[in-house]
Design an enzyme around this catalytic site. Structure first.
Site, PDB file in Angstrom:
ATOM      1  N   SER A   2      33.217   5.501  20.638  1.00  0.00           N
ATOM      2  CA  SER A   2      33.794   6.170  21.817  1.00  0.00           C
ATOM      3  C   SER A   2      35.317   6.236  21.744  1.00  0.00           C
ATOM      4  CB  SER A   2      33.333   5.466  23.093  1.00  0.00           C
ATOM      5  OG  SER A   2      33.622   4.082  23.022  1.00  0.00           O
ATOM      6  N   ALA A  51      46.977   3.606  20.276  1.00  0.00           N
ATOM      7  CA  ALA A  51      47.914   4.501  19.591  1.00  0.00           C
ATOM      8  C   ALA A  51      49.152   4.660  20.448  1.00  0.00           C
ATOM      9  CB  ALA A  51      47.253   5.842  19.318  1.00  0.00           C
ATOM     10  N   GLY A  71      52.690   6.080  19.136  1.00  0.00           N
ATOM     11  CA  GLY A  71      53.605   7.177  18.824  1.00  0.00           C
ATOM     12  C   GLY A  71      53.191   8.504  19.410  1.00  0.00           C
ATOM     13  N   ARG A 131      58.142   2.180   5.337  1.00  0.00           N
ATOM     14  CA  ARG A 131      57.219   1.087   5.665  1.00  0.00           C
ATOM     15  C   ARG A 131      56.630   0.381   4.445  1.00  0.00           C
ATOM     16  NH1 ARG A 131      53.164   3.001  10.513  1.00  0.00           N
ATOM     17  NH2 ARG A 131      54.749   3.024  12.117  1.00  0.00           N
ATOM     18  N   HIS A 161      46.728  -1.489   8.821  1.00  0.00           N
ATOM     19  CA  HIS A 161      46.984  -0.656  10.001  1.00  0.00           C
ATOM     20  C   HIS A 161      46.084   0.577  10.039  1.00  0.00           C
ATOM     21  CE1 HIS A 161      49.366   0.845  13.287  1.00  0.00           C
ATOM     22  NE2 HIS A 161      49.818   1.879  12.617  1.00  0.00           N
ATOM     23  N   ARG A 163      48.694   8.336   4.990  1.00  0.00           N
ATOM     24  CA  ARG A 163      48.621   9.180   6.186  1.00  0.00           C
ATOM     25  C   ARG A 163      50.008   9.451   6.741  1.00  0.00           C
ATOM     26  NH1 ARG A 163      48.059   7.059  12.088  1.00  0.00           N
ATOM     27  NH2 ARG A 163      49.232   5.427  11.043  1.00  0.00           N
ATOM     28  N   SER A 178      46.410  11.063  12.728  1.00  0.00           N
ATOM     29  CA  SER A 178      45.029  10.576  12.817  1.00  0.00           C
ATOM     30  C   SER A 178      44.351  10.929  14.136  1.00  0.00           C
ATOM     31  CB  SER A 178      44.950   9.076  12.551  1.00  0.00           C
ATOM     32  OG  SER A 178      46.065   8.418  13.044  1.00  0.00           O
ATOM     33  N   LEU A 179      45.063  10.843  15.261  1.00  0.00           N
ATOM     34  CA  LEU A 179      44.441  11.296  16.513  1.00  0.00           C
ATOM     35  C   LEU A 179      44.088  12.781  16.361  1.00  0.00           C
ATOM     36  CD1 LEU A 179      46.746   9.592  19.197  1.00  0.00           C
ATOM     37  CD2 LEU A 179      44.408   8.939  18.608  1.00  0.00           C
TER      38      LEU A 179
HETATM   39  C1  LIG Z   1      48.408  -0.208  17.107  1.00  0.00           C
HETATM   40  C2  LIG Z   1      48.038   1.167  16.618  1.00  0.00           C
HETATM   41  C3  LIG Z   1      48.896   2.244  16.816  1.00  0.00           C
HETATM   42  C4  LIG Z   1      48.546   3.531  16.377  1.00  0.00           C
HETATM   43  N1  LIG Z   1      49.364   4.590  16.656  1.00  0.00           N
HETATM   44  C5  LIG Z   1      48.955   5.857  16.330  1.00  0.00           C
HETATM   45  C6  LIG Z   1      49.703   7.003  16.721  1.00  0.00           C
HETATM   46  O1  LIG Z   1      50.734   6.892  17.365  1.00  0.00           O
HETATM   47  N2  LIG Z   1      49.235   8.238  16.373  1.00  0.00           N
HETATM   48  C7  LIG Z   1      48.088   8.430  15.655  1.00  0.00           C
HETATM   49  O2  LIG Z   1      47.710   9.573  15.364  1.00  0.00           O
HETATM   50  N3  LIG Z   1      47.355   7.338  15.288  1.00  0.00           N
HETATM   51  C8  LIG Z   1      47.741   6.088  15.608  1.00  0.00           C
HETATM   52  N4  LIG Z   1      46.981   5.021  15.249  1.00  0.00           N
HETATM   53  C9  LIG Z   1      45.706   5.276  14.552  1.00  0.00           C
HETATM   54  C10 LIG Z   1      44.693   5.863  15.534  1.00  0.00           C
HETATM   55  O3  LIG Z   1      44.789   5.178  16.756  1.00  0.00           O
HETATM   56  C11 LIG Z   1      43.270   5.739  15.014  1.00  0.00           C
HETATM   57  O4  LIG Z   1      43.191   6.175  13.680  1.00  0.00           O
HETATM   58  C12 LIG Z   1      42.318   6.601  15.859  1.00  0.00           C
HETATM   59  O5  LIG Z   1      42.439   6.263  17.220  1.00  0.00           O
HETATM   60  C13 LIG Z   1      40.888   6.384  15.402  1.00  0.00           C
HETATM   61  O6  LIG Z   1      40.036   7.014  16.312  1.00  0.00           O
HETATM   62  P1  LIG Z   1      38.471   6.911  16.076  1.00  0.00           P
HETATM   63  O7  LIG Z   1      37.815   7.638  17.190  1.00  0.00           O
HETATM   64  O8  LIG Z   1      38.148   7.296  14.697  1.00  0.00           O
HETATM   65  O9  LIG Z   1      38.169   5.338  16.172  1.00  0.00           O
HETATM   66  P2  LIG Z   1      38.388   4.282  17.359  1.00  0.00           P
HETATM   67  O10 LIG Z   1      39.274   4.786  18.406  1.00  0.00           O
HETATM   68  O11 LIG Z   1      38.722   2.994  16.714  1.00  0.00           O
HETATM   69  O12 LIG Z   1      36.930   4.185  17.991  1.00  0.00           O
HETATM   70  C14 LIG Z   1      35.861   3.623  17.262  1.00  0.00           C
HETATM   71  C15 LIG Z   1      34.714   3.397  18.213  1.00  0.00           C
HETATM   72  O13 LIG Z   1      33.541   3.009  17.502  1.00  0.00           O
HETATM   73  C16 LIG Z   1      32.941   1.888  18.137  1.00  0.00           C
HETATM   74  N5  LIG Z   1      32.159   1.189  17.127  1.00  0.00           N
HETATM   75  C17 LIG Z   1      32.590   0.576  16.007  1.00  0.00           C
HETATM   76  N6  LIG Z   1      31.525   0.081  15.312  1.00  0.00           N
HETATM   77  C18 LIG Z   1      30.415   0.398  16.017  1.00  0.00           C
HETATM   78  C19 LIG Z   1      29.025   0.148  15.848  1.00  0.00           C
HETATM   79  N7  LIG Z   1      28.514  -0.501  14.774  1.00  0.00           N
HETATM   80  N8  LIG Z   1      28.155   0.614  16.775  1.00  0.00           N
HETATM   81  C20 LIG Z   1      28.607   1.270  17.879  1.00  0.00           C
HETATM   82  N9  LIG Z   1      29.924   1.515  18.102  1.00  0.00           N
HETATM   83  C21 LIG Z   1      30.804   1.099  17.179  1.00  0.00           C
HETATM   84  C22 LIG Z   1      34.129   1.130  18.687  1.00  0.00           C
HETATM   85  O14 LIG Z   1      33.726   0.203  19.683  1.00  0.00           O
HETATM   86  C23 LIG Z   1      34.967   2.296  19.227  1.00  0.00           C
HETATM   87  O15 LIG Z   1      34.451   2.742  20.452  1.00  0.00           O
HETATM   88  C24 LIG Z   1      47.318   3.733  15.687  1.00  0.00           C
HETATM   89  C25 LIG Z   1      46.459   2.657  15.477  1.00  0.00           C
HETATM   90  C26 LIG Z   1      46.796   1.387  15.942  1.00  0.00           C
HETATM   91  C27 LIG Z   1      45.831   0.254  15.715  1.00  0.00           C
END
Ligand SMILES: Cc1cc2nc3c(=O)[nH]c(=O)nc-3n(C[C@H](O)[C@H](O)[C@H](O)COP(=O)(O)OP(=O)(O)OC[C@H]3O[C@@H](n4cnc5c(N)ncnc54)[C@H](O)[C@@H]3O)c2cc1C
Length: 534
Positions: A21, A55, A57, A293, A352, A387, A392-393
């Protein structure tokens, strides 16, 4: 090959199952639902858990005056160090602006300039102002809030929280047709169950918890990549892990998510010093503490190795406005017993972002029919070896929409799962030794000998099996599989490129402009191939 799990005590059914989610899962679910199919969205903790809400930035998109997708593409390709899939980058940058407009239409509110336009800022590697942000440095929280509100307002999307996807269900010919799940406390759907569907989308986020230091939340155990491997899918580029150089070091035994000490703290005068009190970045790079970095992370790691210390120090005592200028970071330090106004802050590099993951095509299809992957879990090839900040968002938004379109156009009939025996489960006791071994031998700097040693440790840890089924055991079994995949890929790539740095092969090698692809067969044997970059 599947993880050990009890007999399913309940069943569920939907046209499509989305696992996760975050920005990727929520966007995919909303777009599939808009096409009229039913969606079951499962998420292993509370619905807002995951990297998305952290996230800071922002989101990159070519929306500003004078900016173009082509310029965004150029910056992305430079960061990717020769390994980007150009078709995937084209999709990301050309469909990005529309995906962001759709997010705004769904209710996300971004910061505005004085003239009322969306304020666009710049980040490292971007040659234009193209980063949208919300609440200053709370972009992810706003993205998450807006998408969650839209999902929760749609009765056609059934959400189950505290539902951990263990493995996918597959038909006789391998087509994915559902998932096995473990659910805590959802009335009739409690314990292990199985949900059938005509397509499954993995959007489980990153794998930062493979390392002892990470900025990723505790749910980021790479479950989706591991379950895709067990289903026979290919993974790509997994050796490319971005490390953030300065993360608050608390203790070797403190797991979970570590607080970021942003570059801005160094930007405002904080200095990096080693155990002897020496400022070590001065002679390493003309920009000293403000070098890129990966350069800073490498030097910190080298200092830690030389002094046999788990961290170096960040001296920000010169900044008398620290508490008001960096309130969140100040609070994190104080919570951990460090007053940045009078004391040096212990910092270490932390994992990260995973640039690699489950290999997908431009529509998010994995190499297994019926199985899609989106977001940080997936490897579209858009990030290459590194990246670009804030891409990534955007990737979750753009590819979530494409996956939904592909599913809506091509969804097959429901097929029935084959019976599979499940065998593999490791003891949660191996988590910390695994994470420490990965940070030591397969982290910021790698070499043949450090990777061999890490593999030996992993082999020893793999003998510590268990029959006790619980979340910690399923998660650590996934971490183990990912650790092996990362180490194998890092050993194979005999060069330094992007976020993969080898002390024994310090240069980028033109003949290595290839991607490393891995898969597991049903007997648990690894297969590795190399693919030319398109
Ligand atoms: C501190 C920080 C700062 C960042 N800043 C930026 C930024 O400024 N700009 C940018 O573009 N990116 C940034 N990133 C990276 C970016 O946030 C992530 O790459 C992006 O949000 C990933 O989205 P996602 O939907 O793929 O995964 P996530 O948002 O991590 O969601 C994964 C989901 O899967 C669920 N899940 C995991 N395993 C299972 C399972 N086995 N069964 C059921 N559910 C499961 C989790 O509970 C979660 O709901 C940052 C990351 C971090 C940690």
């Amino acid at each position: 090959m599947k993880l050990l799990a009890g007999k399913p005590g309940w069943t569920a059914q939907a046209d499509v199952i989305v696992i996760g989610s975050g920005v990727a899962g929520l966007t995919t679910a909303l777009n599939i639902r808009a096409g009229g199919l039913s969606v079951l969205l499962v998420t292993k903790a509370k619905i807002d858990e995951g990297s998305t809400k952290w996230a800071q930035g922002g989101i990159a998109a070519a929306l500003g005056p004078g900016d173009t997708p082509d310029q965004h593409k150029k910056d992305t390709l430079i960061a990717g160090a020769g390994l980007c899939d150009t078709a995937a980058v084209d999709v990301l940058v050309t469909e990005g602006p529309e995906a962001v407009r759709k997010l705004i239409a769904r209710g996300a509110v971004f910061d505005k300039s004085e003239t009322g336009e969306i304020a666009l800022t710049r980040e490292g590697g971007h040659l234009r102002n193209r980063i949208l942000h919300a609440g200053g440095d709370a972009t992810g929280a706003e993205v998450s809030r807006a998408l969650l509100a839209a999902v929760q307002g749609d009765s056609g999307i059934q959400v189950i929280e505290n539902a951990l996807a263990i493995d996918v269900l597959q038909s006789a010919d391998g087509t994915v047709c559902g998932v096995t799940l473990h659910v805590i406390g959802a009335g009739s759907k409690d314990g292990v169950g199985r949900a059938l569907s005509r397509a499954v989308v993995i959007a489980t986020g990153g794998l930062g918890q493979v390392y002892s230091q990470t900025t990723n939340p505790s749910v980021s155990t790479g479950d989706g990549v591991a379950l895709a491997l067990r289903a026979g899918a290919e993974v790509a580029d997994v050796e490319f892990i971005q490390f953030h150089p300065t993360v608050l070091w608390r203790d070797t035994n403190v797991g979970g998510q570590q607080p970021l000490i942003s570059e801005a703290v160094r930007g405002e005068g904080a200095l990096l010093v080693n155990d002897k009190g020496e400022r070590f970045m001065l002679e390493k790079h003309p920009q000293a503490e403000l070098a890129p970095r990966d350069v800073v992370a490498k030097e910190i790691f080298t200092q830690m190795k030389e002094s046999n210390s788990p961290h170096v120090w960040l001296d920000a005592t010169c900044n008398k406005d620290f508490a008001t200028r960096f309130p969140t970071i100040y609070a994190s330090c104080m919570e951990n017993g460090i007053d940045p106004l009078t004391q040096m802050i212990p910092v270490a590099p932390a994992s990260h972002y995973a640039s690699g993951g489950v290999k997908v095509d431009l529509n998010g299809r994995t190499t297994i029919p019926g199985l899609y992957a989106c977001g940080e879990t997936a490897c579209t090839g858009a990030h290459g070896a590194n990246r670009l900040a804030s891409n990534s968002l955007l990737e979750g938004l753009v590819f979530g929409a494409r996956i939904a379109a592909d599913i809506l156009e091509n969804i097959p009939a429901q097929v029935q799962p084959r019976e599979e025996s499940s065998t593999f489960l490791l003891s949660p006791a191996i988590q910390l030794p695994l994470q420490l071994a990965m940070s030591q031998g397969a982290g910021v700097m790698r070499s043949e000998s450090s990777l061999d040693e890490t593999l030996r440790t992993l082999e020893q840890l793999s003998t510590r099996t268990t029959t006790e089924q619980n979340i910690a055991a399923w998660e650590v079994s996934n971490l183990y599989l990912l650790a092996v995949a990362i180490v194998r890929s890092a050993k194979e790539r005999k060069e330094s490129r992007g976020s993969h740095r080898r002390s024994d092969f310090p240069d980028q090698v033109p003949t290595w402009q290839k991607r490393i692809i891995q898969r597991l067969d049903s007997a648990g044997h690894w297969h590795t191939t190399q693919e030319e970059v398109k």
